[in-house]
Design a protein around this motif. Structure first.
Motif, PDB file in Angstrom:
ATOM      1  N   ILE A 373       0.867  -1.178   0.000  1.00  0.00           N
ATOM      2  CA  ILE A 373       0.000   0.000   0.000  1.00  0.00           C
ATOM      3  C   ILE A 373       0.901   1.224   0.000  1.00  0.00           C
ATOM      4  CG2 ILE A 373      -2.001  -1.067   1.071  1.00  0.00           C
ATOM      5  CD1 ILE A 373      -1.039  -0.088   3.767  1.00  0.00           C
ATOM      6  N   GLU A 374       0.447   2.266  -0.681  1.00  0.00           N
ATOM      7  CA  GLU A 374       1.351   3.389  -0.941  1.00  0.00           C
ATOM      8  C   GLU A 374       0.585   4.702  -0.929  1.00  0.00           C
ATOM      9  OE1 GLU A 374       4.306   2.474  -4.072  1.00  0.00           O
ATOM     10  OE2 GLU A 374       3.581   4.309  -5.000  1.00  0.00           O
ATOM     11  N   LEU A 375       1.217   5.744  -0.439  1.00  0.00           N
ATOM     12  CA  LEU A 375       0.640   7.090  -0.448  1.00  0.00           C
ATOM     13  C   LEU A 375       1.629   8.026  -1.126  1.00  0.00           C
ATOM     14  CD1 LEU A 375      -1.688   8.967   0.493  1.00  0.00           C
ATOM     15  CD2 LEU A 375      -0.324   9.415   2.566  1.00  0.00           C
ATOM     16  N   GLY A 397      -1.709  17.471  -5.163  1.00  0.00           N
ATOM     17  CA  GLY A 397      -2.709  16.542  -4.686  1.00  0.00           C
ATOM     18  C   GLY A 397      -2.077  15.318  -4.054  1.00  0.00           C
ATOM     19  N   VAL A 398      -2.895  14.332  -3.765  1.00  0.00           N
ATOM     20  CA  VAL A 398      -2.422  13.076  -3.179  1.00  0.00           C
ATOM     21  C   VAL A 398      -3.088  11.929  -3.921  1.00  0.00           C
ATOM     22  CG1 VAL A 398      -2.009  14.036  -0.891  1.00  0.00           C
ATOM     23  CG2 VAL A 398      -4.246  13.055  -1.438  1.00  0.00           C
ATOM     24  N   ARG A 399      -2.478  10.757  -3.825  1.00  0.00           N
ATOM     25  CA  ARG A 399      -3.103   9.565  -4.379  1.00  0.00           C
ATOM     26  C   ARG A 399      -2.718   8.359  -3.532  1.00  0.00           C
ATOM     27  NH1 ARG A 399       0.101   8.649 -10.139  1.00  0.00           N
ATOM     28  NH2 ARG A 399       2.081   7.965  -9.250  1.00  0.00           N
ATOM     29  N   ALA A 400      -3.626   7.443  -3.414  1.00  0.00           N
ATOM     30  CA  ALA A 400      -3.405   6.206  -2.666  1.00  0.00           C
ATOM     31  C   ALA A 400      -3.398   5.047  -3.649  1.00  0.00           C
ATOM     32  CB  ALA A 400      -4.494   6.009  -1.622  1.00  0.00           C
ATOM     33  N   LEU A 401      -2.469   4.099  -3.444  1.00  0.00           N
ATOM     34  CA  LEU A 401      -2.306   2.997  -4.376  1.00  0.00           C
ATOM     35  C   LEU A 401      -2.279   1.662  -3.654  1.00  0.00           C
ATOM     36  CD1 LEU A 401      -0.109   5.453  -5.230  1.00  0.00           C
ATOM     37  CD2 LEU A 401       0.207   3.970  -7.187  1.00  0.00           C
ATOM     38  N   LEU A 402      -2.721   0.644  -4.373  1.00  0.00           N
ATOM     39  CA  LEU A 402      -2.532  -0.740  -3.977  1.00  0.00           C
ATOM     40  C   LEU A 402      -1.734  -1.401  -5.091  1.00  0.00           C
ATOM     41  CD1 LEU A 402      -3.099  -3.161  -2.105  1.00  0.00           C
ATOM     42  CD2 LEU A 402      -5.219  -3.545  -3.400  1.00  0.00           C
ATOM     43  N   ASN A 403      -0.549  -1.944  -4.751  1.00  0.00           N
ATOM     44  CA  ASN A 403       0.368  -2.503  -5.747  1.00  0.00           C
ATOM     45  C   ASN A 403       0.456  -4.021  -5.614  1.00  0.00           C
ATOM     46  OD1 ASN A 403       1.197   0.170  -6.572  1.00  0.00           O
ATOM     47  ND2 ASN A 403       2.506   0.233  -4.752  1.00  0.00           N
ATOM     48  N   PHE A 404       0.548  -4.685  -6.764  1.00  0.00           N
ATOM     49  CA  PHE A 404       0.817  -6.118  -6.815  1.00  0.00           C
ATOM     50  C   PHE A 404       2.034  -6.314  -7.722  1.00  0.00           C
ATOM     51  CE2 PHE A 404      -3.727  -5.665  -6.098  1.00  0.00           C
ATOM     52  CZ  PHE A 404      -3.915  -6.459  -4.969  1.00  0.00           C
TER      53      PHE A 404
END
Length: 462
Positions: A373-375, A397-404
């Motif tokens: 998980i990443e911000l 801005g900001v973004r939230a990520l889920l990485n595989f």
């Protein structure tokens, strides 16, 4: 011979035959005794502060690591032209063919017998020469810059094999707009970083150990804090395959260290191409001193909704539902599962979008799959430039990520990411005409980029 003894011999032979690929003993890394000579300068009028800084850098490269026992001799400075003579003397002492216990002369350097004997009992000797040094003012650019250049040759002698195992030549040229001392400091720091990377990439200095226990996806290895193993360290699992009458080594897996004690470390198996078990050999996998670098190429990017907008020149932006682009990111792990990252990505559109971002993430390691998980904190730049005029605008801005991330090998992976981004809308455009006059235009319909996005990347683990 009694039948019982014969049976016992047959059983032992059978066991050895069946498990011969486990018979080869793993080699634990032992701390290496390293003797370091002070740097010899072939250049006149070099400031003492420079020589002291270079000496400190070399000593720090070896001394800051727990894998070395460092013995520094500040009064010994050897011209590299005499390094073969030094190797010969050491060989004579080790083979007891050196008659007497007199001092030895190497050019202008005299080394007493007791020191020579100590050197002959160590593992490695580091001898360095400064062959070029210059400081000057550079006025070739629009503004004045201070410049520091140096060239250092570092040779590492293997005492046991009587060979020069490493011949490292480092050239550096550093600039500063502040003063010459700052340029000198940058040059010394660059030298130390380069030397550290080159030394740690040498196979003879890589940490080696064996797997002493396995529990599911976890393994325990036979070295720990004592030789500098830390959380996040990665090790290649080395297997042996018999071809004809010979065994060849091959990479069969990858582990990442999760926790460390004084003499033992526990790691997670990331890649297992061949069954990993007790007795397998592991070797340190150096990724720029445990720094992971991911170069990413984005196939799909932000999905956006841009309403109809009118600019000063009556140009319009058509409505779109997605943006495509590409970029890169640099990821630096500082623990088993925590990392920082920075990067940039550009999107294809009538006006180019460039997103600069930085942030941090937290990873969960599964076999071949790294979920994180990443911000990100982002700076988005919108602009178009021509000979006559240009437009530009910025927002954040900001973004939230889920990485595989799927590991293809220890050196590469495929990364699939998804998330949501929130940006402050573009409310105004700054316009520059051909005379560099600046005008501000407020948009009737602000550009909003708040939506879901997906990203597909190919990563190089360098």
């Amino acid at each position: 011979m009694k039948p019982r003894n014969i049976l016992l011999i047959i059983i032992i032979f059978f066991i050895l035959f069946i498990f011969n690929h486990r018979i080869w003993a793993y080699e634990d890394y032992k701390k290496k005794d390293v003797v370091i000579f002070s740097i010899f300068s072939k250049v006149s009028n070099v400031p003492d502060s420079v020589l002291q800084s270079i000496n400190s850098s070399i000593e720090n490269v070896f001394g800051s690591s727990k894998r070395f026992n460092v013995y520094y001799y500040p009064n010994l400075q050897m011209d590299l032209n005499y390094i073969d003579d030094l190797i010969l003397k050491i060989k004579q002492i080790r083979e007891n063919s050196y008659s007497g216990q007199q001092d030895s002369i190497f050019g202008n350097l005299v080394i007493n017998y007791s020191d020579l004997y100590k050197f002959s009992q160590s593992f490695y000797i580091v001898v360095s020469n400064l062959s070029y040094f210059s400081q000057y003012l550079d006025k070739s650019q629009d503004k004045t810059r201070y410049v520091c250049e140096l060239v250092v040759n570092v040779k590492i002698i293997n005492v046991e094999s009587y060979k020069i195992e490493a011949d490292i030549l480092i050239k550096d040229k550093s600039y500063s707009e502040k003063d010459i001392s700052d340029a000198e400091l940058k040059s010394i720091n660059s030298f130390q970083t380069t030397l550290r990377n080159k030394v740690y990439e040498l196979d003879m200095f890589k940490l080696k150990a064996g797997i002493i226990k396995r529990e599911g996806n976890l393994v325990y290895i036979s070295i720990g804090e004592f030789v500098g193993v830390v959380s996040g360290h990665e090790f290649i699992v080395v297997g042996k395959e018999k071809i004809g009458e010979k065994f060849i080594e091959k990479e069969v897996g990858l582990i990442r260290i999760k926790s460390v004690s004084k003499d033992i470390a526990m790691g997670v198996i990331l890649i297992e191409n061949q069954t990993i078990t007790e007795g397998d050999q592991i070797k340190e996998f150096v990724r720029n001193i445990s720094i992971g670098i991911d170069n990413s190429y984005y196939l799909t990017g932000l999905k956006v909704n841009i309403p109809y907008n009118i600019y000063a020149t009556d140009q319009t932006l058509p409505e779109i539902s997605s943006l495509f682009g590409g970029g890169f990111n640099l990821r630096v792990y500082f623990d088993f599962n925590k990392y920082f990252l920075v990067g940039a990505e550009a999107y294809i559109y009538k006006l180019p979008f460039i997103n600069y971002f930085g942030g941090m993430g937290y990873s969960f390691f599964i076999r071949r799959l790294i979920t994180s998980i990443e911000l990100n904190f982002c700076l988005l730049d919108l602009g178009i430039y021509s000979v006559e005029n240009s437009y530009s605008s910025r927002t954040f801005g900001v973004r939230a990520l889920l990485n595989f991330e799927f590991l293809l090998s220890p050196y590469s992976s495929i990364l699939l990411s998804g998330g949501y981004c929130i940006f402050v809308p573009f409310n105004e455009i700054i316009y520059f005409d051909k005379d560099k006059n600046q005008y501000k235009y407020f948009l009737q319909n602000p550009i909003s980029i708040n939506d879901f996005f997906i990203r597909l990347s190919y990563n190089l683990r360098l």
